[in-house]
Design a protein around this motif. Structure first.
Motif, PDB file in Angstrom:
ATOM      1  N   GLY A 360       0.778  -1.233   0.000  1.00 21.00           N
ATOM      2  CA  GLY A 360       0.000   0.000   0.000  1.00 21.00           C
ATOM      3  C   GLY A 360       0.807   1.279   0.000  1.00 21.00           C
ATOM      4  N   ILE A 361       2.108   1.193  -0.270  1.00 15.43           N
ATOM      5  CA  ILE A 361       2.924   2.409  -0.396  1.00 15.43           C
ATOM      6  C   ILE A 361       2.422   3.214  -1.596  1.00 15.43           C
ATOM      7  CG2 ILE A 361       5.241   3.294  -0.847  1.00 15.43           C
ATOM      8  CD1 ILE A 361       4.998   2.169   1.895  1.00 15.43           C
ATOM      9  N   GLN A 362       2.390   4.539  -1.462  1.00 22.57           N
ATOM     10  CA  GLN A 362       1.874   5.401  -2.519  1.00 22.57           C
ATOM     11  C   GLN A 362       2.904   6.460  -2.912  1.00 22.57           C
ATOM     12  OE1 GLN A 362      -1.787   7.142  -1.136  1.00 22.57           O
ATOM     13  NE2 GLN A 362      -2.674   5.160  -0.539  1.00 22.57           N
ATOM     14  N   ALA A 363       2.786   6.930  -4.154  1.00 24.22           N
ATOM     15  CA  ALA A 363       3.618   8.048  -4.590  1.00 24.22           C
ATOM     16  C   ALA A 363       3.344   9.250  -3.691  1.00 24.22           C
ATOM     17  CB  ALA A 363       3.330   8.386  -6.041  1.00 24.22           C
ATOM     18  N   LYS A 364       4.373  10.032  -3.392  1.00 17.84           N
ATOM     19  CA  LYS A 364       4.349  11.223  -2.538  1.00 17.84           C
ATOM     20  C   LYS A 364       4.334  10.893  -1.051  1.00 17.84           C
ATOM     21  CE  LYS A 364       2.250  14.243  -6.008  1.00 17.84           C
ATOM     22  NZ  LYS A 364       1.199  15.245  -6.294  1.00 17.84           N
ATOM     23  N   ASP A 365       4.418   9.588  -0.691  1.00 15.64           N
ATOM     24  CA  ASP A 365       4.578   9.243   0.723  1.00 15.64           C
ATOM     25  C   ASP A 365       5.942   9.719   1.218  1.00 15.64           C
ATOM     26  OD1 ASP A 365       2.135   8.036   0.923  1.00 15.64           O
ATOM     27  OD2 ASP A 365       2.882   5.966   0.892  1.00 15.64           O
ATOM     28  N   SER A 366       5.991  10.327   2.393  1.00 11.62           N
ATOM     29  CA  SER A 366       7.255  10.684   3.042  1.00 11.62           C
ATOM     30  C   SER A 366       7.586   9.603   4.066  1.00 11.62           C
ATOM     31  CB  SER A 366       7.148  12.040   3.736  1.00 11.62           C
ATOM     32  OG  SER A 366       6.888  13.066   2.797  1.00 11.62           O
ATOM     33  N   ILE A 367       8.801   9.072   4.022  1.00 14.45           N
ATOM     34  CA  ILE A 367       9.220   8.026   4.943  1.00 14.45           C
ATOM     35  C   ILE A 367       9.938   8.683   6.120  1.00 14.45           C
ATOM     36  CG2 ILE A 367      10.404   5.825   5.196  1.00 14.45           C
ATOM     37  CD1 ILE A 367       8.141   5.882   3.094  1.00 14.45           C
ATOM     38  N   ILE A 368       9.275   8.685   7.274  1.00 15.74           N
ATOM     39  CA  ILE A 368       9.811   9.360   8.448  1.00 15.74           C
ATOM     40  C   ILE A 368      10.820   8.479   9.188  1.00 15.74           C
ATOM     41  CG2 ILE A 368       9.228  10.538  10.598  1.00 15.74           C
ATOM     42  CD1 ILE A 368       8.132  11.858   8.051  1.00 15.74           C
ATOM     43  N   ASN A 369      10.498   7.175   9.294  1.00 19.69           N
ATOM     44  CA  ASN A 369      11.387   6.276  10.010  1.00 19.69           C
ATOM     45  C   ASN A 369      11.224   4.850   9.523  1.00 19.69           C
ATOM     46  OD1 ASN A 369       9.299   4.822  11.754  1.00 19.69           O
ATOM     47  ND2 ASN A 369       8.938   6.953  12.376  1.00 19.69           N
ATOM     48  N   VAL A 370      12.184   3.999   9.855  1.00 23.62           N
ATOM     49  CA  VAL A 370      12.128   2.563   9.582  1.00 23.62           C
ATOM     50  C   VAL A 370      12.416   1.842  10.895  1.00 23.62           C
ATOM     51  CG1 VAL A 370      13.100   0.628   8.298  1.00 23.62           C
ATOM     52  CG2 VAL A 370      12.898   2.868   7.200  1.00 23.62           C
ATOM     53  N   ASN A 371      11.440   1.069  11.341  1.00 20.45           N
ATOM     54  CA  ASN A 371      11.556   0.390  12.643  1.00 20.45           C
ATOM     55  C   ASN A 371      11.916   1.377  13.747  1.00 20.45           C
ATOM     56  OD1 ASN A 371      10.968  -2.061  11.455  1.00 20.45           O
ATOM     57  ND2 ASN A 371      13.101  -2.742  11.338  1.00 20.45           N
ATOM     58  N   GLY A 372      11.368   2.582  13.626  1.00 18.29           N
ATOM     59  CA  GLY A 372      11.597   3.605  14.645  1.00 18.29           C
ATOM     60  C   GLY A 372      12.855   4.409  14.462  1.00 18.29           C
ATOM     61  N   ALA A 405       1.661   3.462   9.889  1.00 15.35           N
ATOM     62  CA  ALA A 405       2.692   2.438  10.082  1.00 15.35           C
ATOM     63  C   ALA A 405       2.404   1.308   9.100  1.00 15.35           C
ATOM     64  CB  ALA A 405       2.688   1.921  11.514  1.00 15.35           C
ATOM     65  N   ILE A 406       3.335   1.084   8.146  1.00 13.99           N
ATOM     66  CA  ILE A 406       3.109   0.100   7.078  1.00 13.99           C
ATOM     67  C   ILE A 406       4.183  -0.977   7.150  1.00 13.99           C
ATOM     68  CG2 ILE A 406       3.015  -0.262   4.584  1.00 13.99           C
ATOM     69  CD1 ILE A 406       1.956   2.559   4.289  1.00 13.99           C
ATOM     70  N   GLY A 407       3.738  -2.224   7.287  1.00 17.19           N
ATOM     71  CA  GLY A 407       4.662  -3.341   7.282  1.00 17.19           C
ATOM     72  C   GLY A 407       4.974  -3.784   5.863  1.00 17.19           C
ATOM     73  N   ILE A 408       6.242  -4.074   5.579  1.00 18.51           N
ATOM     74  CA  ILE A 408       6.658  -4.461   4.239  1.00 18.51           C
ATOM     75  C   ILE A 408       7.891  -5.353   4.330  1.00 18.51           C
ATOM     76  CG2 ILE A 408       8.128  -2.419   3.953  1.00 18.51           C
ATOM     77  CD1 ILE A 408       7.317  -2.374   0.997  1.00 18.51           C
ATOM     78  N   THR A 409       8.007  -6.309   3.416  1.00 17.73           N
ATOM     79  CA  THR A 409       9.161  -7.206   3.385  1.00 17.73           C
ATOM     80  C   THR A 409       9.924  -7.006   2.089  1.00 17.73           C
ATOM     81  OG1 THR A 409       7.978  -8.869   4.700  1.00 17.73           O
ATOM     82  CG2 THR A 409       9.932  -9.602   3.498  1.00 17.73           C
ATOM     83  N   PRO A 410      11.139  -6.454   2.140  1.00 19.33           N
ATOM     84  CA  PRO A 410      11.948  -6.310   0.922  1.00 19.33           C
ATOM     85  C   PRO A 410      12.225  -7.671   0.294  1.00 19.33           C
ATOM     86  CG  PRO A 410      12.867  -5.026   2.738  1.00 19.33           C
ATOM     87  CD  PRO A 410      11.810  -5.912   3.328  1.00 19.33           C
TER      88      PRO A 410
END
Length: 562
Positions: A360-372, A405-410
């Motif tokens: 569900g990641i979208q264009a123009k999303d700002s990523i503030i943190n990863v795992n805090g 908060a979106i969970g995702i697996t690379p």
């Protein structure tokens, strides 16, 4: 305004490429005209002519009307009997202003074939056959197409056949330039008389060089004509950058604090830490992040760069040796791996069928943190995602409606399937330039673009970077054009300026079929004072053309798979 994303990308791609190609080819065209060389075709695109304009035929669709008809006049019906030639084979050429005629005598009977440019071209141009009891006319287009008319019927009744042997279309060699749009929008060309180029026309080689031909002119004029396209692209980029600097000014980041340091980067190696405050460069006080970069660039051109940092109430100095920094605009931070505080990574685009789309990641999303862990640049985000290949992570995403908060697996390679950029969120101000200052700023940006391109090509040659990740084809450029158009005209013009520099740099490379390849032959011929054998030129041109075509197919495939 174009709203559909696909149509928007196609539309702005056509706009950008058309401008770049038109400007480039206009450089060749203008230089050739100033050097008194004939230009037969000015084409945007390659292949079949779609439509165009010239001063004789006006606006026409597809091919031009007939220009020459090669024919003979014969006696006999042509049906079940033998034909007797009453004239030698002759050619009617429409581009001649004066009336032309061929006459044959047969038993005191005069057979005359004439044409005259009467009225508007081409409707009133006719072929007239005068017999003892018959005067008939037909348009040249009717004759060229073999159309059955009262003209041909009357000739046959008199036992006369006008046999069309060959028909030529267009105006090559006539001093009339045809301005056209062609089928394949991947470039363009100017057909200059007496030059072996993309058209692969070699008919002129059987005749002696004429004063208006490219091959008859001195070396210095040939060099000017060949380099004029590249020069026009540089002028376009300089003009766009200058206008943008004058009209929009420069945004200055009012911070001196390091926000993040890329893992394994040169900045990390010499001792930069997140949170460091930059005080001075070689003793000169730093006022902003932009000021820091400018001072680094200027000082690095001459000597080592000593940077004084404030860290937890004490000062420390890190040194960047001379030669480490290369003057690249957008990649300077990436070059050493240090980014200002207030930067946030942002999603530019999401690829279909990837973990990012699924989650569900979208264009123009700002990523503030990863795992805090706070994120301060796109490079930092990429590094953290790579470290978690195949492992689930939680992204802190900021949108217009709040935090998510979106969970995702690379995937196994450490990719999630997005295109990233960074934007600055801290305090800033806009500095406005007068026209002289704007010109200097534009020239600096052009030089930086060339430096960045040269550095990338050198890395490609040495195998230090991936072709797959660094070569953008028409699909990638279309996506970039569509995205930048959404951000505003300034972003689109910036992309156009960058691509114009790229087009100039690539075209001047000594590769057959490119301007640089032609330039190599011109220089060699000037040095040895004779022409390189035409067969060699043709062979090299064909090899270069097909090599470029293969490269283009690879780049398109690369766009699709990337």
């Amino acid at each position: 305004m174009v709203t559909n994303p696909i149509f928007s990308e196609i539309f702005y791609f056509i706009v950008v490429i058309s401008v770049l190609v038109s400007v480039h080819e206009f450089g060749h065209f203008l230089a050739a005209r100033l050097c008194k060389m004939r230009t037969d075709i000015f084409s945007i695109g390659f292949g079949t002519r779609l439509f165009g304009f010239n001063k004789r035929a006006g606006f026409t669709i597809r091919e031009n009307p007939p220009n020459k008809i090669h024919f003979s006049i014969e006696e006999g019906s042509g049906v079940g009997g033998s034909a007797k030639h009453l004239t030698d084979e002759r050619t009617i050429t429409l581009i001649e202003q004066a009336c032309a005629s061929v006459v044959a005598k047969n038993n005191n009977e005069i057979i005359q074939c004439t044409h005259a440019t009467v009225g508007n071209f081409p409707e009133k141009i006719t072929v007239t056959v005068v017999l003892e009891k018959c005067v008939q006319q037909a348009t040249l287009e009717e004759l060229a197409g073999g159309i059955e008319t009262s003209f041909t019927a009357a000739l046959r009744a008199e036992g006369i056949t006008l046999q069309t042997i060959e028909t030529t279309y267009g105006y090559e060699g006539a001093g009339i330039c045809d301005y056209r749009l062609s089928l394949l929008p991947i470039g363009g060309y100017v057909k200059i008389a007496g030059m072996i180029d993309e058209s692969m026309d070699t008919q002129f080689l059987s005749a002696k060089p004429q004063p208006w031909e490219f091959r008859a002119h001195p070396t210095w004029q040939k060099i000017i004509v060949i380099c004029a396209g590249v020069a026009m692209n540089v002028i376009l980029a300089l003009g766009l950058y200058t206008w943008l600097a004058y009209s929009h000014g420069e945004e200055t980041y009012l911070t001196r604090t390091v926000g993040s340091v890329s893992p394994n980067s040169y900045a990390e190696k010499i001792g930069f830490h997140a949170g460091d405050e930059i005080e001075a460069v070689n003793g000169s006080v730093v006022k902003s992040w932009n000021d820091f970069f400018k001072k680094m660039l200027v000082e690095s051109l001459q000597k080592d760069v000593n940077i004084r940092l404030r860290r937890t109430n004490s000062d420390t100095v890190v040194t960047i040796p001379y030669g480490v920094i290369t003057p690249q605009s957008d990649s300077l931070a990436q070059n050493i791996g240090v980014y200002p505080s207030g930067m946030l990574p942002v999603i530019v685009d999401v690829n279909a069928g990837t973990p990012a789309e699924t989650s569900g990641i979208q264009a123009k999303d700002s990523i503030i943190n990863v795992n805090g862990i706070p994120m301060s640049s796109d490079v930092q985000l990429i590094s953290v995602i790579h470290e978690h290949a195949g492992k689930q992570i939680t992204l802190g995403v900021k949108r217009a409606d709040g935090m998510h908060a979106i969970g995702i697996t690379p995937d196994a390679d450490g990719h999630i399937g997005v295109h990233l950029s960074s934007y600055y969120t801290g305090p800033s101000e806009t500095i406005h330039y007068n026209i002289q200052q704007a010109f200097v700023a534009g020239a600096v940006l052009v030089s930086m673009d060339f430096s960045q391109m040269g550095d990338m090509l050198w890395k490609l040659v040495r195998g230090k970077t991936s072709i797959k990740q660094n070569l953008a084809g028409p699909i990638a450029i279309a996506k970039m054009a569509g995205k930048t158009s959404e951000e505003g005209i300034g972003y689109l013009l910036t992309l156009m300026a960058m691509l114009s520099v790229s087009l100039a740099g690539l075209n001047i490379l000594p590769i057959p079929a490119l301007d640089g390849g032609h330039l190599v032959f011109i220089v060699i011929e000037g040095a040895i004072r004779r022409e390189v054998p035409q067969k060699v030129k043709i062979a090299v041109q064909q090899i270069g053309f097909f090599a470029l075509l293969a490269l283009m197919l690879f780049i398109v495939y690369n766009d699709l798979t990337r």
